[in-house]
Design a protein around this motif. Structure first.
Motif, mmCIF file in Angstrom:
data_model
loop_
_atom_site.group_PDB
_atom_site.id
_atom_site.type_symbol
_atom_site.label_atom_id
_atom_site.label_comp_id
_atom_site.label_asym_id
_atom_site.label_seq_id
_atom_site.Cartn_x
_atom_site.Cartn_y
_atom_site.Cartn_z
ATOM 1 N N GLU A 58 0.848 -1.201 0.000
ATOM 2 C CA GLU A 58 0.000 0.000 0.000
ATOM 3 C C GLU A 58 0.880 1.246 0.000
ATOM 4 N N ALA A 59 1.949 1.231 0.807
ATOM 5 C CA ALA A 59 2.874 2.369 0.861
ATOM 6 C C ALA A 59 3.543 2.596 -0.495
ATOM 7 N N LEU A 60 3.970 1.520 -1.154
ATOM 8 C CA LEU A 60 4.576 1.643 -2.488
ATOM 9 C C LEU A 60 3.572 2.208 -3.488
ATOM 10 N N SER A 61 2.354 1.750 -3.417
ATOM 11 C CA SER A 61 1.312 2.246 -4.315
ATOM 12 C C SER A 61 1.074 3.736 -4.120
ATOM 13 N N ARG A 62 1.290 4.211 -2.903
ATOM 14 C CA ARG A 62 1.041 5.621 -2.572
ATOM 15 C C ARG A 62 2.282 6.500 -2.718
ATOM 16 N N GLY A 63 3.384 5.957 -3.242
ATOM 17 C CA GLY A 63 4.522 6.808 -3.560
ATOM 18 C C GLY A 63 5.836 6.513 -2.865
ATOM 19 N N LYS A 66 10.869 2.789 -1.831
ATOM 20 C CA LYS A 66 11.386 1.476 -1.464
ATOM 21 C C LYS A 66 10.784 1.031 -0.135
ATOM 22 N N VAL A 67 10.522 -0.268 -0.032
ATOM 23 C CA VAL A 67 10.088 -0.869 1.231
ATOM 24 C C VAL A 67 10.853 -2.176 1.415
ATOM 25 N N ILE A 68 11.336 -2.367 2.634
ATOM 26 C CA ILE A 68 11.962 -3.633 3.017
ATOM 27 C C ILE A 68 10.942 -4.407 3.834
ATOM 28 N N LYS A 85 5.111 -9.207 -7.130
ATOM 29 C CA LYS A 85 5.115 -9.492 -8.573
ATOM 30 C C LYS A 85 3.795 -9.040 -9.199
ATOM 31 N N ARG A 86 2.697 -9.361 -8.540
ATOM 32 C CA ARG A 86 1.363 -9.004 -9.032
ATOM 33 C C ARG A 86 1.189 -7.481 -9.118
ATOM 34 N N SER A 87 1.769 -6.757 -8.169
ATOM 35 C CA SER A 87 1.602 -5.297 -8.123
ATOM 36 C C SER A 87 2.691 -4.549 -8.901
ATOM 37 N N HIS A 88 3.663 -5.277 -9.445
ATOM 38 C CA HIS A 88 4.762 -4.695 -10.227
ATOM 39 C C HIS A 88 5.679 -3.803 -9.377
ATOM 40 N N GLU A 91 10.895 -4.444 -7.996
ATOM 41 C CA GLU A 91 12.147 -3.688 -8.063
ATOM 42 C C GLU A 91 12.251 -2.621 -6.979
ATOM 43 N N ASN A 92 11.150 -2.327 -6.309
ATOM 44 C CA ASN A 92 11.143 -1.321 -5.242
ATOM 45 C C ASN A 92 11.173 -1.960 -3.860
ATOM 46 N N ALA A 93 11.487 -3.247 -3.804
ATOM 47 C CA ALA A 93 11.366 -3.963 -2.533
ATOM 48 C C ALA A 93 12.531 -4.917 -2.300
#
Length: 188
Positions: A58-63, A66-68, A85-88, A91-93
């Motif tokens: 959810e955090a990645l979707s909102r901008g 990167k999230v670990i 993978k489903r949310s694309h 590469e940000n994780a």
């Protein structure tokens, strides 16, 4: 479960199979992001006790840039990877199967500072020691926030070292406590 807002709004994500985790409901997740701000730019987050990864995704979707994600359960880590993978957002994780304490020690060695740290441990597990560890390792940026999801019956202190609770809300049997450094008590 679904992503509530942002780039991947409406996308369904999987829950961890079985009963080893307790997923954060869409309503509680939406409330968390209403409390900390709906959208972000280039923030770095840590989703400790990540479960399905719903909070971090959810955090990645909102901008977030990167999230670990950290969880010790094998099924949870598999589910996080599938949801990324489903949310694309792969590469940000970064995703790690590890105990929270060991993961925090490893992150300290990497000299990473997080803008937001999501703590959603099993309700019978205390989070005070996690907050103390995060603080002593210097993992939270000076303007950062720790978001704790916990059982309503579990009382967290209003202050843990230099970290103070700045917001508290209850949704049924779930409570959300938001902490930040004393000098950052304004602005939530």
């Amino acid at each position: 479960m679904r992503i509530i807002a942002g780039k991947m709004k409406g996308l369904s994500i999987k829950a961890v199979p079985g009963h080893s985790t307790r997923p954060t409901t869409d309503k509680v997740r939406e409330s968390i992001f209403n409390m900390i701000g709906p959208y972000f730019q280039n923030e770095v987050g840590l989703d400790l006790y990540a479960g399905s990864g719903a909070l971090g995704i959810e955090a990645l979707s909102r901008g977030f840039s990167k999230v670990i994600f950290v969880d010790r359960d094998y099924k949870a880590v598999q589910t996080i990877n599938e949801n990324l993978k489903r949310s694309h957002f792969k590469e940000n994780a970064e995703v790690y199967r590890n105990d929270a304490k060991i993961a925090l020690k490893a992150l300290k060695k990497r000299n990473i500072f997080f803008s937001y740290i999501f703590l959603d441990p099993p309700y019978n597990k205390t989070t005070v020691s996690d907050i103390e560890t995060i603080q002593s390792f210097g993992l939270l940026s000076h303007s950062g926030r720790i978001i704790v999801e916990h059982a309503k019956e579990f009382e967290l202190h209003n202050q843990i070292g230099e970290i103070v609770r700045t917001k508290y809300e209850t949704y049924g049997s779930t409570s959300i406590s938001i902490f930040s450094y004393k000098m950052n008590t304004r602005g939530i």
